[in-house]
Design a protein around this motif. Structure first.
Motif, short mmCIF file in Angstrom:
data_model
loop_
_atom_site.label_atom_id
_atom_site.label_comp_id
_atom_site.label_asym_id
_atom_site.label_seq_id
_atom_site.Cartn_x
_atom_site.Cartn_y
_atom_site.Cartn_z
N PHE A 1 -8.31 12.96 -6.26
CA PHE A 1 -9.27 11.89 -6.37
C PHE A 1 -9.66 11.74 -7.84
CE2 PHE A 1 -9.72 12.76 -1.89
CZ PHE A 1 -9.91 11.49 -1.37
N GLY A 2 -9.78 10.51 -8.32
CA GLY A 2 -10.25 10.28 -9.68
C GLY A 2 -11.70 9.87 -9.63
N GLU A 3 -12.20 9.41 -10.75
CA GLU A 3 -13.61 9.04 -10.77
C GLU A 3 -13.89 7.84 -9.88
OE1 GLU A 3 -15.38 8.58 -14.62
OE2 GLU A 3 -14.85 10.63 -15.16
N THR A 4 -12.97 6.86 -9.93
CA THR A 4 -13.19 5.68 -9.08
C THR A 4 -12.08 5.50 -8.07
OG1 THR A 4 -12.07 4.35 -10.73
CG2 THR A 4 -14.46 4.46 -10.88
N GLY A 5 -10.91 6.02 -8.34
CA GLY A 5 -9.81 5.84 -7.41
C GLY A 5 -9.05 7.14 -7.26
N VAL A 6 -7.74 7.05 -7.50
CA VAL A 6 -6.94 8.26 -7.44
C VAL A 6 -6.36 8.53 -8.82
CG1 VAL A 6 -6.39 8.09 -5.01
CG2 VAL A 6 -4.94 6.94 -6.67
N MET A 7 -5.89 9.74 -9.01
CA MET A 7 -5.50 10.15 -10.36
C MET A 7 -4.21 10.97 -10.30
SD MET A 7 -7.85 12.16 -13.07
CE MET A 7 -8.04 13.71 -12.23
N LEU A 8 -3.36 10.72 -11.28
CA LEU A 8 -2.17 11.55 -11.47
C LEU A 8 -2.30 12.22 -12.82
CD1 LEU A 8 0.83 12.49 -11.07
CD2 LEU A 8 1.49 10.35 -12.16
N ARG A 9 -2.09 13.53 -12.85
CA ARG A 9 -2.09 14.24 -14.13
C ARG A 9 -0.71 14.83 -14.34
NH1 ARG A 9 -7.17 16.40 -16.09
NH2 ARG A 9 -6.09 18.29 -16.68
N VAL A 10 -0.15 14.58 -15.53
CA VAL A 10 1.16 15.13 -15.88
C VAL A 10 0.92 16.10 -17.03
CG1 VAL A 10 3.48 14.60 -16.65
CG2 VAL A 10 2.28 13.01 -15.15
N GLU A 11 1.03 17.39 -16.73
CA GLU A 11 0.70 18.40 -17.73
C GLU A 11 1.96 19.10 -18.19
OE1 GLU A 11 -3.34 19.49 -15.19
OE2 GLU A 11 -1.87 21.04 -15.66
N ARG B 1 0.86 -1.19 0.00
CA ARG B 1 0.00 0.00 0.00
C ARG B 1 0.89 1.23 0.00
NH1 ARG B 1 -5.22 -1.31 2.56
NH2 ARG B 1 -5.45 0.93 2.70
N TYR B 2 0.60 2.16 -0.89
CA TYR B 2 1.38 3.39 -0.93
C TYR B 2 0.45 4.57 -1.17
CZ TYR B 2 5.49 0.45 -1.54
OH TYR B 2 6.47 -0.46 -1.37
N SER B 3 0.91 5.73 -0.72
CA SER B 3 0.23 6.98 -1.06
C SER B 3 0.74 7.41 -2.43
CB SER B 3 0.55 8.04 -0.01
OG SER B 3 0.66 9.30 -0.62
N LEU B 4 -0.16 7.64 -3.36
CA LEU B 4 0.25 8.05 -4.70
C LEU B 4 1.07 9.34 -4.63
CD1 LEU B 4 0.14 7.69 -7.77
CD2 LEU B 4 -1.99 8.98 -7.78
N SER B 5 0.65 10.28 -3.77
CA SER B 5 1.35 11.56 -3.67
C SER B 5 2.80 11.34 -3.22
CB SER B 5 0.64 12.49 -2.71
OG SER B 5 -0.63 12.82 -3.22
N ALA B 6 2.98 10.44 -2.25
CA ALA B 6 4.33 10.18 -1.75
C ALA B 6 5.18 9.53 -2.84
CB ALA B 6 4.26 9.29 -0.51
N LEU B 7 4.59 8.61 -3.59
CA LEU B 7 5.33 7.95 -4.67
C LEU B 7 5.78 8.97 -5.71
CD1 LEU B 7 3.45 4.62 -5.52
CD2 LEU B 7 5.44 5.01 -4.08
N VAL B 8 4.86 9.86 -6.06
CA VAL B 8 5.18 10.86 -7.09
C VAL B 8 6.27 11.79 -6.57
CG1 VAL B 8 4.26 12.85 -8.35
CG2 VAL B 8 2.92 10.76 -8.18
N ASP B 9 6.12 12.24 -5.33
CA ASP B 9 7.10 13.15 -4.74
C ASP B 9 8.50 12.51 -4.78
OD1 ASP B 9 7.71 15.59 -3.55
OD2 ASP B 9 7.72 14.70 -1.55
N GLU B 10 8.57 11.23 -4.40
CA GLU B 10 9.85 10.53 -4.35
C GLU B 10 10.40 10.33 -5.76
OE1 GLU B 10 9.91 7.17 -1.55
OE2 GLU B 10 11.17 6.17 -3.04
N ALA B 11 9.54 9.92 -6.68
CA ALA B 11 10.00 9.67 -8.05
C ALA B 11 10.53 10.95 -8.68
CB ALA B 11 8.85 9.10 -8.89
N MET B 12 9.88 12.08 -8.37
CA MET B 12 10.28 13.33 -9.00
C MET B 12 11.63 13.82 -8.49
SD MET B 12 8.26 13.89 -11.36
CE MET B 12 8.61 15.59 -11.83
N LYS B 13 12.01 13.36 -7.29
CA LYS B 13 13.35 13.71 -6.78
C LYS B 13 14.41 13.11 -7.69
CE LYS B 13 12.32 14.53 -1.94
NZ LYS B 13 11.34 13.73 -1.24
N LEU B 14 14.12 11.93 -8.26
CA LEU B 14 15.10 11.26 -9.11
C LEU B 14 15.38 12.06 -10.38
CD1 LEU B 14 13.75 7.59 -8.91
CD2 LEU B 14 15.67 8.57 -7.67
#
Lengths: 127, 690
Positions: free
Chosen positions: B613-623, B541-554
């Motif tokens: 929040f997405g329609e059914t789960g969570v959502m990441l948008r990369v713009e 189980r992970y928080s999507l926000s935490a995953l994104v934050d960590e990945a973006m550090k790379l």
């Protein structure tokens, strides 16, 4: 259309050196189809244990564990300078082709290779 | 009958007795300032009978200025709305009262002024209850702030009567008179009663019960503070509503304590002899002050000693604008901004600098700290680079606790600087409408730490190549082997068939081998797909926000090098997703680097990653702010080997899709209205029980 003239065997064999068993067996099938006898080796090291006088030609992969095709070519230049060598490689890296021909290779093919050309080169060696 | 229901013109000629039906005071005054009408309600309110009032001077009866308001001279004033004011007046007994007074001009039929008429409404009770409400609120606030305050309601009327009895008509100086008679002072104290207290008073006076505190105040006053009591009496007699003094008080068990003593009479209650006394325990205050100073000192050290630019901002005006927007029903800050682009500058004008450190002065090329304090944050932003600011303001509007983004800001001399800024507001500072802004100078960082950046960039590149490049090379090799065997066996088959007679037996054997070769080739493809699928047992189980934050550090350094302004708008409270962390991060990295490459050569490349929040789960948008995706490519974007890059491998997005779909999610791409592409990754939520 490929056709074949059975080659004089004069007791010598084509050495097929490749670490991939399926490729090795397939190359052996091809050589037998043109009437040559074949011996299969899974690497340069096991091949070099043999007596080089028994072989009319070497058909070798380039990228193999332990010893590469180019290493094998250099070793043969010392031990059997007249033994023709043909390379078939899965990694067409820059410079390797040039190095192979500079070392006296009779052919250099990229997998999957043009079978007619390969057969023509091997037949030319045995003529 | 409401006085207000009667039009001014009617009042001018009405029978005076009609006025007695009105519950508000009605007073008519002639041009000489003498009272000509005085209704029942006036008698009750002011304490003067009609007989006393009629014919008397307005100023003397009401203790009010008759020139208020200036009589209107023009004829139009006849129909004008009555003017209204709140006046403090005195009753016949000298008590002060609060009256809301409306006055109108009276004129004859021919238009000549006759005087004026006024209607007075008694507001004293209302003002008193409002004042008590404020006192309660103040008490609440004080307790809320955990500052210990004893609030006592004191009745002083008996003591005052005693004093009046002693002094009679004597014009002696009350202060001197009392100072010479301490026993009289004690007597007055005994006649001064505590009638009510707040709960904290018990603690402060170490009183076991409420009743021990009620009654005479005398026991709480040590002799040495008698002069203070006298001063208080004198101050009260002089009509002062407020008194404050540092005095000592005795607890119920006789221990002396330092207190800050304040009394306050409600407006209009001075003569009633009741007041509120508040006492603050000084020891406690001093202890708290020391603690606060310690905390402040730590904060100040951190603030001024930090290596980054730090700002304290007063955003109360901006928060007021937010409040009024919400009051108008605005919930989407960005669309509001599209309708009203000037909103952003009203907000920046509503954010003022309370304090900043020296680092901020040098980074933003100010003349001095002093010159920058009090100014707005407007000059720090380039109109061309407002995205990060909009993001920060949107986050404050939405009530998020912090926001960070890279940004191109402007110094006071107009130079551009690339920075990383963090806006945060929390706890007590938030309550006070205060924002903290931290700005890290990336320009300097890039220059000073060039070597490090190079290394990190190389590393990031290596990581990317190893995840994608190596995979491609290995896919290529794995597929070429069975294909090589296939063609060799095919060639051999042909050769056997071309013999005369054809050797069909050999050929058949070889065709069977070829089928096996072909199967192996397809297994390689299956294997590659499975490589990109999550491995069983690696789901957590992970928080999507935490995953994104960590990945973006790379990839932060790579993006910085590419000149990309990156903003992360990460929802802090999303439910977890069940996923393979490395794979989802690979998707994030791929999408971010893809976007950066798509923006290569653009003047202001901007990348924004949002989680929500997405329609059914969570959502990441990369713009991104790149050229967008041609309509005809949108369909095939996620297919294998689709690429627009000359040296691209065309499998990045295909792998992203494989990974996302293996997680039960979906990935899609579309173009943004304002230009640029947006990749949207939707992931299902983890089962709450798993």
């Amino acid at each position: 259309m490929m056709s074949v003239t059975p080659q004089p065997s004069n007791g010598m064999a084509v050495a097929v050196v490749d670490d991939d068993e399926n490729v090795r067996v397939a190359m052996g099938n091809l050589m037998r189809a043109i009437g040559l006898s074949v011996e299969l080796f899974d690497g340069a090291i096991s091949f070099l244990r043999e007596d080089m006088d028994r072989f009319s030609c070497v058909l070798s992969d380039m990228q193999m564990p332990g010893m590469s095709g180019l290493d094998l070519q250099r070793e043969l230049a010392r031990r059997a300078p007249d033994l023709p060598i043909v390379f078939i490689t899965g990694y067409p890296e820059e410079g390797v082709r040039e190095a192979a021909f500079a070392g006296g290779a009779k052919g250099f093919f990229e997998k999957p290779c043009d079978i007619e050309e390969l057969v023509a080169v091997v037949e030319a060696i045995h003529r | 009958l409401e006085a207000a229901a009667i039009a001014p013109s009617h009042l001018g000629c009405a029978d005076p007795e009609v006025f007695d039906l009105i519950r508000d005071s009605v007073v008519a005054v002639d041009l000489s300032g003498r009272i000509t009408a005085w209704n029942r309600a006036s008698e009750v309110l002011y304490g003067w009978s009609r007989a006393q009032a009629i014919g008397a001077l307005y100023e003397e009866i009401l203790d009010d200025d008759r020139d208020w308001p200036e009589p209107a001279n023009d004829a139009e004033a006849v129909g004008a709305e009555p003017t209204e004011k709140e006046r403090e007046r005195r009753t016949a007994s000298g008590a002060s009262i609060f009256v809301s007074v409306r006055r109108v001009q009276r004129r004859s039929v021919s238009g000549d002024p006759l005087g004026w008429l006024e209607i007075g409404t008694d507001l004293t009770a209302l003002r008193r209850s409002q004042w008590l409400g404020r006192a309660n609120q103040q008490r609440y606030e004080n307790m809320f702030n955990a500052i210990p305050v004893a609030v006592t309601w004191v009745d002083y009327s008996e003591a005052r009567a005693l004093l009046a009895g002693w002094l009679g008509d004597s014009d002696a100086d009350v202060g001197e008179w009392l100072t010479e008679r301490p026993e009289r002072v004690r007597e007055m104290m005994r006649a001064t009663y505590v009638v009510d207290i707040n709960p904290f008073t018990l603690d402060m006076f170490r009183s076991p019960a409420r009743d021990d505190m009620l009654g005479s105040i005398e026991a709480f006053w040590p002799d040495k503070n008698l002069p203070d009591y006298i001063d208080w009496v004198v101050s009260t007699l002089a009509g002062n509503h407020d008194f404050a003094r540092e005095i000592n008080q005795l607890t119920v068990d006789g221990v002396e304590m330092e207190t800050w003593f304040t009394t306050r009479f409600a407006p209009g209650t001075l003569d009633q002899g009741r007041f509120v006394a508040t006492l603050i325990d000084y020891r406690e205050v001093k202890r708290r002050e020391a603690a606060i100073r310690q905390g402040e000192a730590f904060y100040t050290d951190m603030f001024h000693g930090s290596a980054f630019s730090a700002w304290r901002l007063d955003a109360t005006k901006a928060l007021e604008i937010y409040a009024s927007l919400r009051g108008e029903g605005v919930s989407d800050f960005r669309s509001q901004l599209e309708q009203d682009p000037a909103l952003i500058w009203r907000l920046t004008e509503g954010i003022r600098v309370i304090d900043l450190n020296e680092m901020s002065v040098s980074l933003f090329e100010g003349r001095s700290r002093k010159s920058m304090i009090g100014s707005s944050i407007t000059p720090l932003w380039r109109p061309e680079d407002l995205d990060p600011l909009v993001g920060g303001l949107e986050a404050t509007f939405d009530g998020n606790e912090s926001y960070k983004s890279s940004a191109r800001m402007r110094t006071l001399s107009g130079a551009e600087i690339d920075v990383l800024f963090t806006l945060s507001w929390s706890g007590a500072r938030h309550e006070a409408g205060e924002l903290l802004l931290a700005v890290v100078d990336m320009t300097e960082k890039v220059q000073a730490e060039n070597a490090l950046v190079e290394t990190q960039a190389a590393l990031a590149h290596a990581t990317r190549v190893s995840t994608l490049g190596e995979l491609t090379a290995s896919i290529a090799h794995e597929i070429k082997q069975p294909l090589a065997a296939l063609t060799a066996n095919g060639g051999a088959t042909l050769l056997w068939l071309n013999r005369s007679p054809p050797d069909v037996g050999q050929a058949r054997e070889l065709v069977e081998v070829m089928i096996a070769d072909a199967r192996r080739a397809s297994q390689v493809v299956t294997h590659v797909r499975s490589l990109a699928s999550p491995q069983i047992g690696q789901y957590s189980r992970y928080s999507l926000s935490a995953l994104v934050d960590e990945a973006m550090k790379l990839v932060a350094v790579q993006l910085q090098r590419d000149g990309v302004l990156t903003s992360l708008v990460l929802h802090p409270n999303l439910p977890d997703v069940l996923c393979d962390k490395v794979q989802i991060q690979q998707v994030v990295v791929n999408l971010a680097l893809n976007a950066s490459q798509a923006m290569a050569g653009r003047s202001t490349p901007r990348l924004t990653l949002r989680t929500s929040f997405g329609e059914t789960g969570v959502m990441l948008r990369v713009e991104d702010s790149g050229p967008g995706i041609p309509e005809e490519d949108l369909e095939k974007l996620f297919g294998s080997f689709f690429t627009t890059k000359p040296d691209g491998m065309g499998i990045g997005l295909a792998i992203c899709r494989t990974i996302v779909e293996a997680h039960g999610g979906a990935i899609s791409a579309h173009n943004l209205d304002l230009g640029g592409a947006c990749f949207e990754v939707n992931l299902p939520l983890a089962d709450p029980d798993s």
